[in-house]
Design a protein around this motif. Structure first.
Motif, mmCIF file in Angstrom:
data_model
loop_
_atom_site.group_PDB
_atom_site.id
_atom_site.type_symbol
_atom_site.label_atom_id
_atom_site.label_comp_id
_atom_site.label_asym_id
_atom_site.label_seq_id
_atom_site.Cartn_x
_atom_site.Cartn_y
_atom_site.Cartn_z
ATOM 1 N N UNK A 141 -22.407 -92.678 -85.748
ATOM 2 C CA UNK A 141 -22.866 -93.899 -86.400
ATOM 3 C C UNK A 141 -21.921 -94.335 -87.500
ATOM 4 N N UNK A 142 -21.259 -93.369 -88.107
ATOM 5 C CA UNK A 142 -20.358 -93.705 -89.199
ATOM 6 C C UNK A 142 -19.104 -92.864 -89.059
ATOM 7 N N UNK A 143 -17.976 -93.543 -89.033
ATOM 8 C CA UNK A 143 -16.721 -92.817 -88.903
ATOM 9 C C UNK A 143 -15.812 -93.219 -90.051
ATOM 10 N N UNK A 144 -15.535 -92.255 -90.918
ATOM 11 C CA UNK A 144 -14.666 -92.517 -92.062
ATOM 12 C C UNK A 144 -13.283 -92.015 -91.694
ATOM 13 N N UNK A 145 -12.279 -92.889 -91.821
ATOM 14 C CA UNK A 145 -10.940 -92.502 -91.369
ATOM 15 C C UNK A 145 -9.890 -92.726 -92.439
ATOM 16 N N UNK A 146 -9.224 -91.631 -92.780
ATOM 17 C CA UNK A 146 -8.118 -91.642 -93.760
ATOM 18 C C UNK A 146 -8.443 -92.457 -95.005
ATOM 19 N N UNK A 147 -9.640 -92.276 -95.532
ATOM 20 C CA UNK A 147 -10.064 -93.083 -96.681
ATOM 21 C C UNK A 147 -9.496 -92.514 -97.981
ATOM 22 N N UNK A 148 -8.860 -93.395 -98.762
ATOM 23 C CA UNK A 148 -8.375 -92.996 -100.081
ATOM 24 C C UNK A 148 -8.849 -93.994 -101.114
ATOM 25 N N UNK A 149 -9.308 -93.479 -102.248
ATOM 26 C CA UNK A 149 -9.778 -94.344 -103.328
ATOM 27 C C UNK A 149 -9.104 -93.908 -104.621
ATOM 28 N N UNK A 150 -8.630 -94.884 -105.392
ATOM 29 C CA UNK A 150 -8.013 -94.567 -106.682
ATOM 30 C C UNK A 150 -8.636 -95.438 -107.764
ATOM 31 N N UNK A 192 -6.399 -96.507 -114.235
ATOM 32 C CA UNK A 192 -6.581 -96.200 -115.655
ATOM 33 C C UNK A 192 -5.262 -96.419 -116.379
ATOM 34 N N UNK A 193 -5.294 -96.340 -117.703
ATOM 35 C CA UNK A 193 -4.062 -96.551 -118.465
ATOM 36 C C UNK A 193 -3.040 -95.458 -118.182
ATOM 37 N N UNK A 194 -3.543 -94.249 -117.923
ATOM 38 C CA UNK A 194 -2.613 -93.139 -117.684
ATOM 39 C C UNK A 194 -2.027 -93.196 -116.286
ATOM 40 N N UNK A 195 -2.624 -94.011 -115.425
ATOM 41 C CA UNK A 195 -2.133 -94.087 -114.054
ATOM 42 C C UNK A 195 -3.301 -93.988 -113.110
ATOM 43 N N UNK A 196 -3.031 -94.086 -111.799
ATOM 44 C CA UNK A 196 -4.138 -94.048 -110.844
ATOM 45 C C UNK A 196 -4.784 -92.658 -110.764
ATOM 46 N N UNK A 197 -6.114 -92.627 -110.781
ATOM 47 C CA UNK A 197 -6.852 -91.390 -110.576
ATOM 48 C C UNK A 197 -7.196 -91.322 -109.092
ATOM 49 N N UNK A 198 -6.641 -90.338 -108.412
ATOM 50 C CA UNK A 198 -6.855 -90.265 -106.960
ATOM 51 C C UNK A 198 -8.154 -89.520 -106.685
ATOM 52 N N UNK A 199 -9.256 -90.283 -106.724
ATOM 53 C CA UNK A 199 -10.570 -89.656 -106.646
ATOM 54 C C UNK A 199 -10.922 -89.230 -105.225
ATOM 55 N N UNK A 200 -10.474 -89.991 -104.242
ATOM 56 C CA UNK A 200 -10.694 -89.617 -102.845
ATOM 57 C C UNK A 200 -9.353 -89.722 -102.140
ATOM 58 N N UNK A 201 -8.956 -88.655 -101.454
ATOM 59 C CA UNK A 201 -7.638 -88.649 -100.832
ATOM 60 C C UNK A 201 -7.763 -88.332 -99.344
ATOM 61 N N UNK A 202 -7.461 -89.311 -98.525
ATOM 62 C CA UNK A 202 -7.270 -89.092 -97.097
ATOM 63 C C UNK A 202 -8.465 -88.350 -96.472
ATOM 64 N N UNK A 203 -9.650 -88.920 -96.672
ATOM 65 C CA UNK A 203 -10.853 -88.273 -96.162
ATOM 66 C C UNK A 203 -11.225 -88.842 -94.799
ATOM 67 N N UNK A 204 -11.474 -87.972 -93.854
ATOM 68 C CA UNK A 204 -11.915 -88.404 -92.530
ATOM 69 C C UNK A 204 -13.075 -87.535 -92.088
#
Lengths: 376, 365
Positions: A25-34, A37-49
């Motif tokens: 029903x749900x297929x998550x593919x290579x999902x990345x979320x950043x 912030x001032x210090x730079x991107x926070x890679x909270x989700x990296x390449x999740x499938x």
């Protein structure tokens, strides 16, 4: 089924040509979320499938800050403007029709919300509007999705409230502050099921509750899942909850799923040292407290991640190669993957052979006589 | 006044009943949140009445003396004749000791008698108040309504668009105009728009109505009333809207971060519904009490504005009474101002209880 025919939320845009297995029903593919912030991107989700099958429940476990909640929010596109989904797709399938959630327009997304995928949040205490009665919040939700018959909506709400073991006569016309924390959590659960979504995301559904209320919620969820057959993703750091409710477990570390497998495999054939560390940090029901161990160190800074395997600075098995290469997900068993170069060296202390009954019996440390009755 | 005194009467009669039921009945009444509130309100009014009675008499100069001397000079009366005429006109004994005057005043007050104006001889103060108060209530009420609605709308808008150019521009303007005192703005309007630029016919706008227009339900009357009230209303709105904007912006910003707003979005509610019932209503709650307090103070603050624009409301008549040392009129108006502040606070509590169910429960217990 009670509230008339369901309209498909999607028109042409958002439709995807990608193929998804029929029972997913749900297929998550290579999902990345950043997060920016001032210090730079926070890679909270990296390449999740991962794939979520119909009627299945998947537990996302991990320490605080491992990206579990961000992942749950990203699937629903509920993240604030500081978060960016950098890559990937979230494919949703209903009746053979595949839609990429990330390309839906605003109105399509609004209709997707709750009708297809409902999310019950961590902070149930504050999840209901304090100035509206519970009934009005049910009516609001149904109206937003094209159902206008107040009587019918309240009837359905009453039915759902009874399913979560609440008295509709008392709860429906109460304001949120008149309900206890556990009652509010159950109201949210009932609200989540109002539109019969295919997917229910539960973010720490029992964290803020006392142990008895936790039991009631867990039993309720277990029953509801059997009766209503929705798919469930639940986010938790509570391993006993995962052991009780999940069909499959995904361990997250530093924004990545580092081990994914059936609940039995995760608990008895652990193939990642981090999952093992999590398991060992829970007091066992049988055995001595000496078996209790915590994972040394703390989760990495998501802005400046360590090289190679993100867990290697804390890993007891780490060797020189672990600092070089970020391991891909190895297939380590039937539908079981682990992102560890040394997965063959990981030995579950509970023993592959020494499995003692159901995982829930072993893991669960909070079973009470009252819940025992309720369960039987 | 009669409405305000009724709870006292009610508690008096209950005390007349006998035995156990009396005690429990008094307990019921005392335990009731609203009875407590109303008793407090009446006590506040009494204290202010007493204070103003004595403060007014501490002002320098003696209006009765100057009235008597005026009679002697203009009408050729002897001093005792003039004094007797003054005493009969003022319905209180000007030579009586202060405490005697105070007791008489309170006695009259309970009967709704505010006395007679000292300067406009023979006109009861209550008649004067009834004549001028509606204009102030009309102009101030309308201004407050416009200002509140405008401020709330712009505040929500600023919160939704925060850290964008419109937000920065509006915030700066709001902070600036809320810092300008209303009398200064009024004088600036008269001097620049009226006298220098001739953009505003402010002489024609004096008074509360044009000559020949009488109060009725015609469009002409309403138009004329608005025409004459427009300058005071403009000043009230401009000097108060900034405060509402900033307050509403900060409340909305914090409400937008609440979990129930995120959950409302997750539930797929329409934006309009979320803004109105989930964000707006919760963000507005703290502003309700601020609104009521400002109702009271803007009635008091109308004094200077009505003087500047010669708008014949209660503030205007208060100004003239102060200049001519008209004790009875001053006392009457201060009483009205006090009542308006106290009553608007009561109303705020009532309304707040209606809007916020959490307060309703606490109040009824």
């Amino acid at each position: 089924m009670m509230l008339g025919t369901r309209r498909n939320a999607f028109s042409r845009s958002g439709a995807s040509d990608a193929s998804v297995p029929a029972d997913v029903v749900l297929s998550v593919r290579q999902l990345s979320v950043a997060y920016v912030t001032r210090r730079g991107p926070v890679q909270a989700v990296r390449d999740v499938s991962f794939d979520l099958h119909g009627g299945e429940s998947l537990a996302l476990i991990g320490e605080s800050g491992s990206g579990k909640t961000t992942l749950g929010m990203a699937i629903n596109r509920l993240l604030g403007s500081s978060a960016q989904i950098t890559t990937g797709e979230v494919l949703y399938q209903r009746q053979g029709k595949v839609t990429n959630i990330l390309t839906l327009n605003k109105e399509q997304l609004r209709r997707f919300h709750w009708q297809e995928c409902a999310i019950v949040f961590q902070s149930a205490l504050n999840s209901l509007n304090p100035v509206l009665r519970v009934a009005d919040q049910f009516v609001d939700t149904a109206r937003a999705h094209g159902q206008h018959d107040r009587g019918q909506i309240e009837q359905r709400a009453s039915h759902l409230l009874r399913l979560v073991q609440l008295d509709p006569g008392r709860v429906l016309h109460a304001y949120p502050h008149e309900l206890s924390g556990g009652m509010r959590q159950r109201v949210l659960l009932a609200l989540g099921l109002l539109l019969e979504p295919q997917v229910l995301v539960l973010d720490e559904p029992t964290t803020a509750l006392d142990i008895l209320t936790q039991r009631v919620i867990i039993e309720t969820l277990r029953q509801l899942k059997q009766e209503l057959r929705f798919s469930m993703i639940f986010i938790s750091h509570d391993l006993s909850l995962a052991a009780e409710l999940a069909d499959r477990v995904a361990t997250m570390y530093a924004g990545r799923i580092i081990e994914l497998g059936s609940v039995r495999d995760i608990f008895y054939h652990t193939r990642h040292p981090y999952t093992l560390g999590l398991l060992q940090s829970v007091p066992p029901l049988r055995g001595t407290l000496e078996d209790l161990r915590s994972i040394p160190g703390s989760p990495p800074d998501l802005i400046t991640l360590p090289s190679g395997c993100k867990f290697h600075p804390r890993c007891p098995l780490a060797g020189p190669e672990c600092a070089q290469e970020d391991p891909p997900a190895f297939v380590v068993g039937d539908e079981h993957t682990s992102a560890c170069l040394r997965w063959q060296e990981v030995r579950s202390p509970r023993g592959e052979e020494a499995a003692i009954g159901e995982p829930s019996r072993v893991m669960h440390s909070a079973r009470t006589p009252r819940a025992e009755e309720a369960a039987s | 006044m009669s409405a305000a005194t009724s709870p006292l009467v009610a508690s008096g009669t209950s005390r007349g009943l006998r035995g156990k039921s009396v005690r429990s009945r008094i307990g019921d009444i005392a335990g009731n949140y609203w009875v407590g509130r109303i008793v407090k309100a009446i006590l506040t009014i009494y204290l202010v009445v007493t204070l103003t009675f004595f403060l007014v008499r501490l002002m320098p100069g003696n209006p009765v003396e100057s009235f008597i001397l005026n009679l002697v000079q203009t009408q050729g009366l002897t001093y005792p004749q003039a004094q007797a005429q003054a005493a009969s006109l003022f319905s209180f004994d000007v030579n009586a000791p202060l405490w005697q005057q105070y007791v008489d005043y309170l006695g009259n007050l309970i009967h709704g008698n505010l006395g007679v104006s000292i300067v406009s001889t023979g006109t009861p103060v209550s008649v004067m108040i009834l004549q001028y108060l509606p204009w102030t209530l009309f102009s101030v009420g309308l201004a407050l309504l416009i200002s509140f609605v405008l401020g709330i709308t712009l505040g929500i808008l600023m919160a939704y668009r925060r850290d964008t150019l419109p937000d920065h521009v509006l915030s700066t303007i709001a902070a600036f105009i809320s810092g300008v005192p209303n009398y200064l703005l009024a004088i600036l309007i008269v001097v620049f728009l009226g006298i220098r630029l001739h953009l505003v016919p402010f002489t024609a706008m004096r008074g509360s109505l044009s000559p020949g227009v009488s109060p009725n339900l015609s469009l002409q009357f309403i138009g004329d009333a608005l025409f004459h009230a427009s300058l005071p209303i403009t000043v009230y709105v401009l000097t108060t809207v900034g405060g509402w904007m900033l307050l509403m912006k900060s409340n909305t910003t914090s409400t937008l971060g609440e979990d129930y707003v995120l959950v409302a979005r997750a539930r797929g509610l329409r934006d309009g519904r979320i803004t109105a019932a989930y964000v707006g209503r919760n963000a507005m709650l703290p502003l309700i009490s601020a609104l009521a307090i400002s109702v009271g103070f803007i009635v008091g603050g109308s004094t200077v504005i009505e003087q500047i624009f010669v708008y014949q409301g209660i503030g205007w008549i208060l100004g003239s009474a102060i200049v001519s040392l008209d004790y009875t009129v001053m006392q009457g108006i201060f009483l009205i101002l006090t009542i308006s502040v106290v009553v608007s606070n009561l109303l705020a509590d009532l309304l707040y209880g209606k809007l916020d169910p959490r307060v309703r429960i606490a109040g009824s217990q």
